[in-house]
Design a protein around this motif. Structure first.
Motif, PDB file in Angstrom:
ATOM      1  N   GLN A   1       0.819  -1.262  -0.064  1.00  0.00           N
ATOM      2  CA  GLN A   1      -0.292   0.017  -0.063  1.00  0.00           C
ATOM      3  C   GLN A   1       0.703   1.171  -0.014  1.00  0.00           C
ATOM      4  N   ASN A   2       1.994   1.209   0.734  1.00  0.00           N
ATOM      5  CA  ASN A   2       2.898   2.371   0.757  1.00  0.00           C
ATOM      6  C   ASN A   2       3.622   2.596  -0.733  1.00  0.00           C
ATOM      7  N   ILE A   3       3.806   1.305  -1.384  1.00  0.00           N
ATOM      8  CA  ILE A   3       4.383   1.613  -2.765  1.00  0.00           C
ATOM      9  C   ILE A   3       3.507   2.220  -3.588  1.00  0.00           C
ATOM     10  N   LEU A   4       2.067   1.700  -3.472  1.00  0.00           N
ATOM     11  CA  LEU A   4       1.229   2.401  -4.492  1.00  0.00           C
ATOM     12  C   LEU A   4       0.937   3.712  -4.048  1.00  0.00           C
ATOM     13  N   GLU A   5       0.395   4.359  -2.787  1.00  0.00           N
ATOM     14  CA  GLU A   5       0.047   5.376  -2.640  1.00  0.00           C
ATOM     15  C   GLU A   5       0.782   6.473  -1.671  1.00  0.00           C
ATOM     16  N   ALA A   6       1.932   5.931  -0.975  1.00  0.00           N
ATOM     17  CA  ALA A   6       2.677   7.002  -0.448  1.00  0.00           C
ATOM     18  C   ALA A   6       3.502   7.945  -1.271  1.00  0.00           C
ATOM     19  N   GLU A   7       3.663   9.251  -0.329  1.00  0.00           N
ATOM     20  CA  GLU A   7       4.462  10.291  -1.257  1.00  0.00           C
ATOM     21  C   GLU A   7       5.310  10.406  -0.101  1.00  0.00           C
ATOM     22  N   GLY A   8       6.636  10.974  -0.883  1.00  0.00           N
ATOM     23  CA  GLY A   8       7.609  11.341   0.011  1.00  0.00           C
ATOM     24  C   GLY A   8       8.385  10.305   0.728  1.00  0.00           C
ATOM     25  N   PRO A   9       9.289  10.592   1.434  1.00  0.00           N
ATOM     26  CA  PRO A   9      10.044   9.423   2.426  1.00  0.00           C
ATOM     27  C   PRO A   9       9.261   8.683   3.219  1.00  0.00           C
ATOM     28  N   TRP A  10       9.019   7.455   2.892  1.00  0.00           N
ATOM     29  CA  TRP A  10       7.950   6.711   3.439  1.00  0.00           C
ATOM     30  C   TRP A  10       8.662   5.494   4.097  1.00  0.00           C
ATOM     31  N   PHE A  11       9.863   5.021   3.567  1.00  0.00           N
ATOM     32  CA  PHE A  11      10.581   3.614   3.782  1.00  0.00           C
ATOM     33  C   PHE A  11      10.810   3.603   4.918  1.00  0.00           C
ATOM     34  N   GLU A  12      11.587   4.670   5.733  1.00  0.00           N
ATOM     35  CA  GLU A  12      12.160   4.680   6.970  1.00  0.00           C
ATOM     36  C   GLU A  12      11.183   4.490   7.993  1.00  0.00           C
ATOM     37  N   ASN A  13       9.847   5.268   7.843  1.00  0.00           N
ATOM     38  CA  ASN A  13       8.844   5.176   8.744  1.00  0.00           C
ATOM     39  C   ASN A  13       8.226   3.738   8.473  1.00  0.00           C
ATOM     40  N   PHE A  14       8.289   3.130   7.541  1.00  0.00           N
ATOM     41  CA  PHE A  14       7.630   1.886   7.531  1.00  0.00           C
ATOM     42  C   PHE A  14       8.591   0.844   8.286  1.00  0.00           C
ATOM     43  N   LEU A  15       9.672   1.030   8.200  1.00  0.00           N
ATOM     44  CA  LEU A  15      10.664   0.229   8.909  1.00  0.00           C
ATOM     45  C   LEU A  15      10.602   0.349  10.380  1.00  0.00           C
ATOM     46  N   TYR A  16      10.381   1.378  10.786  1.00  0.00           N
ATOM     47  CA  TYR A  16      10.365   1.809  12.180  1.00  0.00           C
ATOM     48  C   TYR A  16       9.026   1.188  12.694  1.00  0.00           C
ATOM     49  N   ASN A  17       7.804   1.376  12.009  1.00  0.00           N
ATOM     50  CA  ASN A  17       6.480   0.811  12.327  1.00  0.00           C
ATOM     51  C   ASN A  17       6.533  -0.863  12.406  1.00  0.00           C
ATOM     52  N   ALA A  18       7.187  -1.290  11.487  1.00  0.00           N
ATOM     53  CA  ALA A  18       7.032  -2.792  11.332  1.00  0.00           C
ATOM     54  C   ALA A  18       7.923  -3.185  12.382  1.00  0.00           C
ATOM     55  N   LEU A  19       9.045  -2.586  12.963  1.00  0.00           N
ATOM     56  CA  LEU A  19      10.064  -2.940  13.986  1.00  0.00           C
ATOM     57  C   LEU A  19       9.382  -3.156  15.214  1.00  0.00           C
ATOM     58  N   VAL A  20       8.423  -1.913  15.310  1.00  0.00           N
ATOM     59  CA  VAL A  20       7.541  -1.666  16.879  1.00  0.00           C
ATOM     60  C   VAL A  20       6.804  -3.152  16.739  1.00  0.00           C
ATOM     61  N   VAL A  21       6.139  -3.120  15.795  1.00  0.00           N
ATOM     62  CA  VAL A  21       4.895  -4.232  15.639  1.00  0.00           C
ATOM     63  C   VAL A  21       5.643  -5.596  16.088  1.00  0.00           C
ATOM     64  N   TYR A  22       6.955  -5.944  15.387  1.00  0.00           N
ATOM     65  CA  TYR A  22       7.410  -7.092  15.683  1.00  0.00           C
ATOM     66  C   TYR A  22       8.105  -7.285  17.153  1.00  0.00           C
ATOM     67  N   LEU A  23       8.671  -5.944  17.432  1.00  0.00           N
ATOM     68  CA  LEU A  23       9.269  -6.292  18.945  1.00  0.00           C
ATOM     69  C   LEU A  23       8.011  -6.563  19.961  1.00  0.00           C
ATOM     70  N   CYS A  24       7.119  -5.527  19.771  1.00  0.00           N
ATOM     71  CA  CYS A  24       5.722  -5.813  20.706  1.00  0.00           C
ATOM     72  C   CYS A  24       5.413  -7.359  20.540  1.00  0.00           C
ATOM     73  N   GLU A  25       5.274  -7.930  19.625  1.00  0.00           N
ATOM     74  CA  GLU A  25       4.843  -9.171  19.538  1.00  0.00           C
ATOM     75  C   GLU A  25       5.805 -10.118  20.128  1.00  0.00           C
ATOM     76  N   LEU A  26       7.102  -9.850  19.855  1.00  0.00           N
ATOM     77  CA  LEU A  26       8.154 -10.874  20.498  1.00  0.00           C
ATOM     78  C   LEU A  26       7.977 -10.648  22.067  1.00  0.00           C
ATOM     79  N   MET A  27       8.012  -9.191  22.566  1.00  0.00           N
ATOM     80  CA  MET A  27       7.958  -9.226  24.031  1.00  0.00           C
ATOM     81  C   MET A  27       6.683  -9.752  24.821  1.00  0.00           C
ATOM     82  N   ILE A  28       5.673  -9.537  24.014  1.00  0.00           N
ATOM     83  CA  ILE A  28       4.379 -10.087  24.706  1.00  0.00           C
ATOM     84  C   ILE A  28       4.312 -11.592  24.570  1.00  0.00           C
TER      85      ILE A  28
END
Length: 573
Positions: free
Chosen positions: A428-455
């Motif tokens: 969805q980011n590849i199709l619709e995002a504008e501007g620098p979005w990849f760093e924000n995506f990596l940060y959110n993906a890392l947050v989701v993974y670490l939360c799942e790992l910790m829980i």
């Protein structure tokens, strides 16, 4: 007392002898003098019985005689005037515990004598003599029983009931505080000393359990990834090979159980992809985005619950379909039609369950994408609320060993579903995002993974702690998973990881197909078809390479771990 009894018996016998030898005038004279003495005794007794207090401090009833009068009358009566006692009365001269008991027993004897025809005076005399003898025998015990109770002392009562009462009265606050300071551990009243087993449990919860639990979940994740890649690479090659063989031989004969299963799975995958292609993702996205944070949390939890239900039910349906395919491939010709209808009905049910599961996963992926894109920290609110509700619903429950193993496998499947959701967010980011979005995506993906790992670590550590499960049990779970990787049938079917990759594959293909279409070069239709073919072959080669790497890595790890477990069991035995 014994001398008195012998004297009394001798006097009774003497009286019997005198009465037998006396003449009738003398007998009348004795009776007359006896009546006068009895009248005097009755007058004296009426005066004494008004209010006589005993030496032990209690009032005697007017029907009782004083001990002094009884002794006096017994001592001064002439032998010929003494009462003749029946044999039953002499046998009943036993000691009594109290004076009241002696009097009551004597009254019973009097009644016996009265019933036998004796006079009232003789009965009273017998009562006096018997009471005097029993009182002399047990006078000390009766006096002790009739002593007056002391007054109630409340301080003594509190001291007897509470051993700390005197301590609280005698100790001052300063002394109490000093004793508390030098009394040992300040928390000794609410905690106890641990033993070596408790210490080992603490370190298991902190260090050993998280490592082994995460190892099992990660291996389960790669097992799910291997099944997913097999669906996209191995199954198409097998279908093409079967179709080529049928076209080459030009003979329509019954397919094998594996080939029928492959055709059934391919039909389920194609049905899910076609129906998802007709779904407007942007419409669902805006509908979900318009909801508040609380509603997003509720929607995501509801979808997650239905995801687990569909995953479980879909596995049962797929196993039923494979069993029917095996029966159709090996049945006799007369049962072919019946088995064919069973296979068709099972295939329809499997397609319906796969489509429903695909829509649930798509809605869940859109909800997660909405939380990630939102700028009001909706992602963190969703993760915190969802993950801690998961801890609450699992940690404080009683689990058996098999239930914990199923819980670990569910977490592995959930980890893979989250990976497919992140692929959806990336597309969805590849199709619709504008501007620098990849760093924000990596940060959110890392947050989701670490939360799942910790829980997952917290959940399994405390589930194992509360259910007294040792870390070695998770090593047994990993051993069962490795045996499943090597296609070794487990003794208990519940110990196998059940994962149906059809719904996640439908969602991923539905999401990635617009990305491929957006990067196709413009030109004639033939040119575009050529590029679609080239991209498809490149993607297939990449997925096949990844499949080979993952599959070979899993098999190598499974072989090494099973040999390690066998060596450990051999040394332990």
């Amino acid at each position: 007392m014994s001398d008195f009894r012998s004297k009394l018996s001798f006097d009774v016998l003497a009286g019997l002898h005198d009465d037998a030898g006396a003449s009738s005038p003398a007998r009348r004279k004795r009776r007359h003098s006896k009546k006068k003495k009895k009248q005097k005794e009755e007058e004296e007794e009426e005066e004494v019985d008004l209010n006589v207090t005993s030496n032990n401090g209690f009032l005697i009833n007017s029907n009782c005689r004083t001990v002094e009068s009884v002794v006096y009358e017994e001592a001064f009566l002439p032998p010929e005037e003494k009462r003749v006692y029946p044999a039953t009365e002499l046998r009943q001269r036993s000691s009594f515990s109290t004076f009241g008991e002696a009097v009551s027993r004597t009254e019973e004897n009097v009644k016996e004598v009265d019933d036998g025809g004796g006079s009232r005076g003789e009965s009273e005399l017998m009562m006096k003599q018997t009471a005097e003898m029993n009182l002399n025998a047990n006078g000390h015990h009766a006096g002790r029983m009739l002593e007056k109770d002391n007054s109630l002392d409340w301080k003594q009562l509190l001291a007897d009931k509470d051993p700390n009462y005197n301590y609280l009265l005698e100790r001052s606050p300063v002394k109490y505080f000093i004793e508390e300071m030098h009394g040992g551990n300040s928390l000794r009243t609410t905690t106890i000393l641990a033993n070596e087993k408790d210490r080992e449990r603490v370190y298991d919860t902190i260090f050993r359990m998280p490592w082994r639990c995460e190892l099992v979940i990660d291996v389960g994740f790669f097992v799910c990834l291997d099944s997913f890649l097999s669906l996209l690479t191995i199954m198409p090659i097998r279908l093409l090979t079967t179709c080529w063989r049928l076209l080459k031989t030009r003979q329509l004969k019954m397919l094998s159980a594996a080939e029928l299963s492959d055709f059934g799975c391919f039909l389920m995958l194609i049905s899910g992809i076609i129906l998802l292609q007709q779904t407007d993702i942007s419409l669902i996205y805006h509908m979900i985005r318009g909801q508040g944070t609380i509603k997003l949390y509720v929607v995501y939890n509801v979808l997650e619950i239905f995801d687990k239900l569909c995953q479980n039910f879909g596995g049962d349906v797929l196993q039923t379909l494979f069993n029917t395919a095996d029966g159709l491939a090996n049945c006799s010709p007369e049962h072919t039609r019946c088995m064919l209808w069973r296979f068709i009905s099972d295939e329809v049910l499997a397609v319906a369950s796969s489509i429903i599961h695909s829509f649930i996963l798509l809605a869940q992926a859109i909800t997660l994408s909405t939380c990630i894109v939102a700028h009001n920290n909706a992602l963190f609110a969703l993760l915190v609320s969802n993950n801690f509700s998961e801890i609450k619903s699992n940690v404080f429950k009683r689990f058996s060993k098999d239930n914990i193993q199923s819980l670990v496998y569910f977490d592995s499947v959930e980890r893979f579903h989250i990976a497919s959701f992140l692929i959806f967010v990336l597309a969805q980011n590849i199709l619709e995002a504008e501007g620098p979005w990849f760093e924000n995506f990596l940060y959110n993906a890392l947050v989701v993974y670490l939360c799942e790992l910790m829980i997952d670590i917290i959940k399994h550590s405390f589930v194992a702690k509360f259910n007294e499960i040792k870390p070695i049990v998770y090593s047994e779970f990993l051993e069962d998973l490795c045996k499943q990787t090597l296609n070794i049938q487990p003794e208990n079917p519940k110990k196998a990881l059940t994962f149906v990759p059809l719904a996640p594959a439908s969602v991923v293909i539905r999401v990635l197909s617009p990305v491929y279409a957006a990067h196709l070069p413009g030109g004639p239709t033939l040119w575009r078809l050529l590029w679609i073919l080239i991209l498809s072959i490149m993607s297939f080669v990449m997925l096949t390479t990844l499949k080979v790497m993952v599959g070979m890595g899993l098999r190598k790890h499974a072989t090494w771990y099973i040999k390690r477990c066998q060596r450990r069991k051999l040394h332990s035995d």
